[in-house]
Design a protein around this motif. Structure first.
Motif, PDB file in Angstrom:
ATOM      1  N   ALA A  36      20.761  39.655 -10.689  1.00  0.00           N
ATOM      2  CA  ALA A  36      21.546  40.382  -9.685  1.00  0.00           C
ATOM      3  C   ALA A  36      20.646  41.007  -8.620  1.00  0.00           C
ATOM      4  O   ALA A  36      21.022  41.097  -7.446  1.00  0.00           O
ATOM      5  CB  ALA A  36      22.390  41.465 -10.365  1.00  0.00           C
ATOM      6  N   THR A 366      20.186  41.047 -15.619  1.00  0.00           N
ATOM      7  CA  THR A 366      21.434  41.480 -14.967  1.00  0.00           C
ATOM      8  C   THR A 366      22.084  40.283 -14.295  1.00  0.00           C
ATOM      9  O   THR A 366      21.425  39.287 -14.002  1.00  0.00           O
ATOM     10  CB  THR A 366      21.196  42.539 -13.864  1.00  0.00           C
ATOM     11  OG1 THR A 366      20.473  41.930 -12.793  1.00  0.00           O
ATOM     12  CG2 THR A 366      20.432  43.740 -14.377  1.00  0.00           C
ATOM     13  N   THR A 368      25.666  39.406 -11.426  1.00  0.00           N
ATOM     14  CA  THR A 368      26.758  39.997 -10.653  1.00  0.00           C
ATOM     15  C   THR A 368      28.021  39.165 -10.800  1.00  0.00           C
ATOM     16  O   THR A 368      27.979  37.950 -10.913  1.00  0.00           O
ATOM     17  CB  THR A 368      26.458  40.030  -9.134  1.00  0.00           C
ATOM     18  OG1 THR A 368      25.744  38.851  -8.812  1.00  0.00           O
ATOM     19  CG2 THR A 368      25.682  41.235  -8.735  1.00  0.00           C
ATOM     20  N   LYS A 372      30.859  43.598  -9.409  1.00  0.00           N
ATOM     21  CA  LYS A 372      30.178  44.421 -10.418  1.00  0.00           C
ATOM     22  C   LYS A 372      28.801  43.874 -10.772  1.00  0.00           C
ATOM     23  O   LYS A 372      28.541  42.686 -10.615  1.00  0.00           O
ATOM     24  CB  LYS A 372      31.009  44.432 -11.709  1.00  0.00           C
ATOM     25  CG  LYS A 372      32.349  45.105 -11.552  1.00  0.00           C
ATOM     26  CD  LYS A 372      33.120  44.994 -12.851  1.00  0.00           C
ATOM     27  CE  LYS A 372      34.535  45.497 -12.681  1.00  0.00           C
ATOM     28  NZ  LYS A 372      35.464  44.723 -13.496  1.00  0.00           N
ATOM     29  N   THR A 373      27.962  44.781 -11.309  1.00  0.00           N
ATOM     30  CA  THR A 373      26.695  44.359 -11.887  1.00  0.00           C
ATOM     31  C   THR A 373      26.794  44.553 -13.396  1.00  0.00           C
ATOM     32  O   THR A 373      27.163  45.632 -13.866  1.00  0.00           O
ATOM     33  CB  THR A 373      25.537  45.211 -11.326  1.00  0.00           C
ATOM     34  OG1 THR A 373      25.581  45.140  -9.900  1.00  0.00           O
ATOM     35  CG2 THR A 373      24.191  44.708 -11.805  1.00  0.00           C
TER      36      THR A 373
END
Ligand code: AMP
Ligand code: GLY
Length: 419
Positions: A36, A366, A368, A372-373
């Motif tokens: 992300a 992470t 996305t 949202k992450t």
């Protein structure tokens, strides 16, 4: 102007993409597969980085000039050699030279040949197990057993008791770490404090990058299981100019000399895992890439345009590329998923990143969705701060960590405790 492709998806690759994206010499930047965080510095592309043909199609399509390889696996598999015939330059060593990381026995034999200080050792296979038992009996301290091949950071065992060590040796040779432990290196135990030195080399010349120390254990006070790394600081207070001079004379120069003597191509980064025993440095391991999370403290202290350094590596002019290093100290603290390095859950919502002030958030595991992450790995993100000393930097990171939340978030409160 260059189009650049970074391979990897961790905090190291986000730190690289963060730095490279600041260069006016970088036209288009891609990260495969990325995370992300990297998607804010360039374009993520979903490539299998061990499938060189797939990488090549992308390189051709996007007219990539430089490939920066983050993790060791593509290097050990020979990505440098694969692209050697193409127009594109790969930052990383050849397959042969990557054996410095890919095989512990190879690395130890290299160090022995070129008189580079390391632990006394013996290389053992099933056929020579009795010799291994004898070597274990001769040890005065703990016994270090290393799977020869890559074992995802899990292939090193340090054992107090000789009977247990012999048992462990037998299990390793019987395939505890698969093919990686069909050969085992037994080493003398070196008692000291560890640090990491990174060298940018074109195979003949080199530049030394900022020195760092990482914290590998999951638990505070350096206890519990080994992880990929829970935090790091740069510079390292106990690494004096005198010690660095010894590292240069006794380790870096002979390593470069050895690469030349054996005619190995090496255009990339050498990661020296070192240990200070009394006042002298010894090599614990070579890696053929940058460290993670060390990169998250090393890169922010480099003032140069990083593309200049990459170009100097690839066109063999690194001796003319003076590396300018910030006087500030950097510290990073890794936020991890509860349970890591054993089993943990993914897809937890991460909040509060936008509230972070004056620290850099380097993403690792992470991803996305549209809005949202979410967490997507064991090591989730590294919070890096720069300050006048490492303690102030750690405090700043800890203050900012209070603003970030995800379910079962874990981190070490004591990075730098031993300095
Ligand atoms: P390596 O994968 O070779 O870096 O080993 C993992 C960890 O084991 C190192 O970071 C050290 O903490 C430890 N280690 C490896 N070799 C030795 C040694 N010969 N003496 C003492 N500790 C060692
Ligand atoms: N932090 C240690 C490594 O990258 O291997």
């Amino acid at each position: 102007m260059k189009n650049i492709l970074i391979l990897g998806s961790g905090g190291r690759e986000h730190a690289l993409s963060w730095k490279i994206s600041q260069s006016p010499k970088c036209k288009k930047l891609f990260i495969a597969p990325g995370n992300a965080g990297t998607s804010n510095t360039g374009t993520n592309v979903n490539l299998n980085i061990l499938d060189f043909e797939e990488v090549q199609s992308f390189v051709d399509k996007e007219d990539i000039h430089l490939i920066v390889v983050g993790p060791e696996a593509p290097l050990v598999e020979g990505i440098y050699d694969y692209f050697n015939d193409h127009e594109v330059h790969v930052i990383g060593p050849s397959k042969q030279a990557s054996q410095l990381e890919g095989s512990k026995a190879f690395a130890n034999d290299f160090m022995k040949e070129f008189n580079i200080p390391t632990a006394g050792y013996l290389t053992i296979t099933k056929a020579s197990i009795e010799k291994g038992f004898e070597f274990i009996d001769q040890q005065k301290d703990k016994i270090v057993l290393k799977a020869d091949g890559l074992a995802a950071g899990k292939g090193v065992l340090i054992i107090d008791d000789k009977t247990q060590a012999k048992d462990a040796l037998r299990k390793m040779l019987e395939g505890q770490f698969g093919q990686a432990s069909e050969t085992v290196v037994i080493e003398e135990f070196l008692d000291g404090i560890e640090f990491s030195v990174f060298v940018a080399t074109d195979g003949e010349g080199y530049q030394i990058l900022p020195v760092a120390k990482d914290y590998k254990r999951i638990g505070e006070g350096d206890t519990g299981l080994n992880t990929g790394g829970m935090g790091a600081v740069s510079p390292v207070p106990f690494v004096s100019d005198e010690l660095m001079q010894k590292v240069k004379d006794q380790i870096i120069e002979p390593t470069i000399h050895g690469l030349n003597k054996r005619a190995y191509t090496y255009k990339g980064f050498i990661f020296l895992g070192l240990i200070k025993v009394d006042e002298d440095p010894f090599v614990i391991e070579y890696n053929c890439r940058l460290g993670d999370p060390e990169t998250e403290v090393v890169i922010p202290r480099i003032k140069n345009d990083f593309v200049d350094i990459l170009e100097a590596i690839s066109d063999k002019s690194i001796n003319n590329c003076h590396v300018e290093i910030s006087e500030e100290s950097a510290a990073t603290i890794m936020l991890v998923s509860g349970g890591y390095p054993e089993s943990y859950e993914k897809n937890k919502l991460i909040t509060g990143i936008e509230a972070v002030e004056d620290s850099i958030v380097f993403h690792a595991g992470t991803k996305t969705t549209e809005t949202k992450t979410l967490t997507n790995g064991g090591r989730v993100m590294a919070i890096t701060s720069l300050e006048k000393d490492f303690r102030a930097a750690i405090h700043k990171s800890l203050r900012n960590i209070k603003r970030i939340q995800f379910e079962k978030m874990d981190f070490r409160n004591d990075i730098g405790f031993d300095l």
